[in-house]
Write a protein that holds these residues in place. Structure first.
Motif, mmCIF file in Angstrom:
data_model
loop_
_atom_site.group_PDB
_atom_site.id
_atom_site.type_symbol
_atom_site.label_atom_id
_atom_site.label_comp_id
_atom_site.label_asym_id
_atom_site.label_seq_id
_atom_site.Cartn_x
_atom_site.Cartn_y
_atom_site.Cartn_z
ATOM 1 N N ILE A 77 35.657 41.579 37.053
ATOM 2 C CA ILE A 77 37.032 41.335 36.262
ATOM 3 C C ILE A 77 38.253 41.976 37.069
ATOM 4 O O ILE A 77 39.231 41.241 37.077
ATOM 5 C CB ILE A 77 36.934 42.093 34.770
ATOM 6 N N ILE A 78 37.925 43.141 37.643
ATOM 7 C CA ILE A 78 39.098 43.817 38.366
ATOM 8 C C ILE A 78 39.278 43.043 39.723
ATOM 9 O O ILE A 78 40.631 42.705 39.882
ATOM 10 C CB ILE A 78 38.515 45.221 38.586
ATOM 11 N N ALA A 79 38.258 42.524 40.310
ATOM 12 C CA ALA A 79 38.622 41.968 41.754
ATOM 13 C C ALA A 79 39.164 40.544 41.444
ATOM 14 O O ALA A 79 40.182 40.062 42.125
ATOM 15 C CB ALA A 79 37.231 41.930 42.473
ATOM 16 N N VAL A 80 38.525 39.729 40.693
ATOM 17 C CA VAL A 80 39.165 38.405 40.475
ATOM 18 C C VAL A 80 40.410 38.380 39.781
ATOM 19 O O VAL A 80 41.310 37.569 39.934
ATOM 20 C CB VAL A 80 37.786 37.493 39.573
ATOM 21 N N LEU A 207 38.724 42.880 49.395
ATOM 22 C CA LEU A 207 39.351 44.103 49.591
ATOM 23 C C LEU A 207 39.378 44.879 47.969
ATOM 24 O O LEU A 207 39.276 45.936 47.975
ATOM 25 C CB LEU A 207 40.893 43.876 49.960
ATOM 26 N N ALA A 208 39.481 44.146 46.828
ATOM 27 C CA ALA A 208 39.603 44.640 45.640
ATOM 28 C C ALA A 208 38.296 45.374 45.240
ATOM 29 O O ALA A 208 38.270 46.405 44.812
ATOM 30 C CB ALA A 208 40.148 43.595 44.573
ATOM 31 N N TRP A 209 37.349 44.641 45.596
ATOM 32 C CA TRP A 209 35.688 44.855 45.407
ATOM 33 C C TRP A 209 35.319 46.102 45.931
ATOM 34 O O TRP A 209 34.710 46.814 45.426
ATOM 35 C CB TRP A 209 34.834 43.814 45.878
ATOM 36 N N ASN A 210 35.877 46.250 47.072
ATOM 37 C CA ASN A 210 35.687 47.529 48.158
ATOM 38 C C ASN A 210 36.547 48.864 47.953
ATOM 39 O O ASN A 210 36.487 49.737 48.572
ATOM 40 C CB ASN A 210 35.407 47.086 49.634
ATOM 41 N N ALA A 223 36.078 51.614 32.600
ATOM 42 C CA ALA A 223 36.538 50.719 33.370
ATOM 43 C C ALA A 223 35.837 51.019 34.791
ATOM 44 O O ALA A 223 36.286 50.521 35.822
ATOM 45 C CB ALA A 223 37.872 50.760 33.616
ATOM 46 N N ALA A 224 34.859 52.077 35.047
ATOM 47 C CA ALA A 224 34.487 52.402 36.368
ATOM 48 C C ALA A 224 33.765 51.115 36.953
ATOM 49 O O ALA A 224 32.689 50.446 36.621
ATOM 50 C CB ALA A 224 33.462 53.403 36.351
ATOM 51 N N PRO A 225 34.226 50.717 38.213
ATOM 52 C CA PRO A 225 33.543 49.581 38.981
ATOM 53 C C PRO A 225 32.514 50.090 39.799
ATOM 54 O O PRO A 225 31.973 51.133 39.645
ATOM 55 C CB PRO A 225 34.817 48.895 39.643
ATOM 56 N N LEU A 226 32.033 49.080 40.589
ATOM 57 C CA LEU A 226 30.609 49.750 41.492
ATOM 58 C C LEU A 226 30.970 50.467 42.554
ATOM 59 O O LEU A 226 30.291 51.420 42.717
ATOM 60 C CB LEU A 226 30.136 48.235 42.124
ATOM 61 N N THR A 227 32.080 50.897 43.099
ATOM 62 C CA THR A 227 32.576 52.062 43.855
ATOM 63 C C THR A 227 32.280 53.379 43.140
ATOM 64 O O THR A 227 31.734 54.135 43.856
ATOM 65 C CB THR A 227 34.062 51.905 44.204
ATOM 66 N N ALA A 228 32.765 53.570 41.700
ATOM 67 C CA ALA A 228 32.440 54.667 41.185
ATOM 68 C C ALA A 228 30.943 54.720 40.810
ATOM 69 O O ALA A 228 30.314 55.860 40.681
ATOM 70 C CB ALA A 228 33.305 54.573 39.853
ATOM 71 N N MET A 250 22.689 47.499 45.676
ATOM 72 C CA MET A 250 23.199 46.773 44.608
ATOM 73 C C MET A 250 24.628 46.493 44.453
ATOM 74 O O MET A 250 24.992 45.497 43.613
ATOM 75 C CB MET A 250 22.861 47.742 43.277
ATOM 76 N N ALA A 251 25.500 47.324 44.720
ATOM 77 C CA ALA A 251 26.866 47.227 44.695
ATOM 78 C C ALA A 251 27.315 46.135 45.753
ATOM 79 O O ALA A 251 28.161 45.389 45.550
ATOM 80 C CB ALA A 251 27.662 48.438 45.099
ATOM 81 N N ILE A 252 26.832 46.134 47.345
ATOM 82 C CA ILE A 252 27.113 45.024 48.089
ATOM 83 C C ILE A 252 26.609 43.877 48.264
ATOM 84 O O ILE A 252 27.384 42.901 48.675
ATOM 85 C CB ILE A 252 27.134 45.887 49.514
#
Length: 276
Positions: A77-80, A207-210, A223-228, A250-252
Motif C-alpha cells: 500500500i505504501i510503495a504503490v 525505492l519506496a519498498w526499500n 503501519a510498519a512495512p517489511l523494513t521494520a 521474505m521481504a525482498i
C-alpha cells in the motif's frame, strides 16, 4: 563501420560480466543459504554452514513471531500509493517544464534534485512533530505522503526527460484538433510516454519498498512495512542470523520477483529516447 568483436574478446567480456554479476548477487545468495539453517549452524564458518543440515525452521519461527502478511500489505500500500500519488503531481509538473518554455526550468529541476542531497535526519524532528500534531504517526497515509515527497524529485526528473523526447508538434496538432489540456495530457502525451512512465513507476516502487529510515522512525506497529519487519530481528541480545536472513528473504522476494518479470519493461523505459 562497426568494429568487429573477436570470439576471444566476446568470451572475455562474458566472463567479466558473469563475475561482476556473481559478486553483486552473492550477498543475496548467502542470506538465502543462512535462512535455511538453524541459529547454531548460521554462526559457523562458511564451509561448515554449507555442510550443516538444511531446514525451513526459521521461516516457520518468523511467521509465528511476526505477522508477515500485515507487514507485506503495508509495504504494498505504501510503495504503490506513494508512487501513484507522486505521478498525479509529477505528470503535470513535468509536462509544464517540458512543453512550456521557461528560462527557470533548469534551475527549478536542479533545486528539486538538491532536496535529495539533504540528510534525512535533518528534517526528521519537524516532520515527527507534525505527524504527532496531525495524528499521522504510525499511519499508512502519513508514510505514503512522506515517501511520495521524498521520491517526487526523481519522478519529475525522469518524466521530464521522457517528455522532452516527444515532438512538440504532435501536441500542437492535438490542440489544433480541439483537444483540451486535460485531453492532451491523458490521450496524447501519456500513451506516447508509457515506456518511460512504466520504468518510473517500477523504479519508485522499488525505492519506496526499500526505504528504511522513515519507516523505522515514523511507524511502530500498525503501519510498519517489511523494513521494520526485518529490523525487529535485531535485538540488544544480539542478531538472530537465521531468523534475520529468513525475514530478509521474505521481504525482498516480492520485489525481486517483480523486478525479474518487469526487467524488459524497465530497461526499455530507461533507454527510452536514447537512440534516434
Amino acid at each position: 563501420m562497426a568494429r568487429a568483436i573477436t570470439p576471444r574478446r566476446k568470451a572475455l567480456n562474458t566472463a567479466i560480466a558473469w563475475a561482476i554479476g556473481l559478486v553483486i548477487f552473492f550477498p543475496i545468495l548467502w542470506v538465502f543459504v543462512l535462512s535455511l539453517k538453524t541459529e547454531g549452524s548460521a554462526i559457523l564458518p562458511p564451509l561448515d554452514v554449507l555442510r550443516a543440515p538444511w531446514t525451513f525452521e526459521s521461516y516457520g519461527l518468523v511467521q509465528e513471531r511476526s505477522n508477515y502478511f500485515r507487514h507485506f500489505s503495508n509495504s504494498v500500500i505504501i510503495a504503490v500509493g506513494s508512487t501513484f500519488l507522486g505521478l498525479l503531481v509529477a505528470v503535470p509538473a513535468a509536462w509544464a517544464m517540458a512543453f512550456v518554455p521557461s528560462k527557470r526550468t533548469k534551475n527549478i529541476l536542479l533545486w528539486m534534485l538538491s532536496t535529495k542531497m539533504l540528510p534525512a535526519v535533518g528534517v526528521l524532528y519537524p516532520i515527527y512533530l507534525l505527524f504527532i500534531r496531525m495524528g499521522l504517526l504510525d499511519s499508512r497515509l502519513g508514510l505514503t505522503i512522506v515517501l511520495m515527497l521524498i521520491n517526487l524529485p526523481i519522478i519529475v526528473w525522469m518524466l521530464y526527460t521522457y517528455f522532452r523526447e516527444i515532438p512538440g508538434e504532435i501536441l500542437e496538432a492535438a490542440r489544433m484538433d480541439g483537444a483540451s489540456l486535460r485531453e492532451e495530457v491523458l490521450y496524447v502525451l501519456t500513451p506516447m510516454a508509457i515506456p518511460g512512465m512504466a520504468s518510473t513507476v517500477l523504479l519508485n516502487i522499488i525505492l519506496a519498498w526499500n526505504e528504511a529510515f522513515w519507516t523505522l522512525n515514523l511507524t511502530a506497529a500498525q503501519a510498519a512495512p517489511l523494513t521494520a519487519f526485518i529490523a525487529s530481528y535485531s535485538s540488544p541480545e544480539g542478531l538472530f542470523y537465521a531468523k534475520l536472513s529468513a525475514a530478509s528473504v521474505m521481504a525482498i522476494a516480492p520485489i525481486l520477483i517483480m523486478g525479474w518479470f518487469s526487467q524488459k519493461q524497465l530497461v526499455r523505459g530507461l533507454t527510452f529516447g536514447a537512440v534516434k
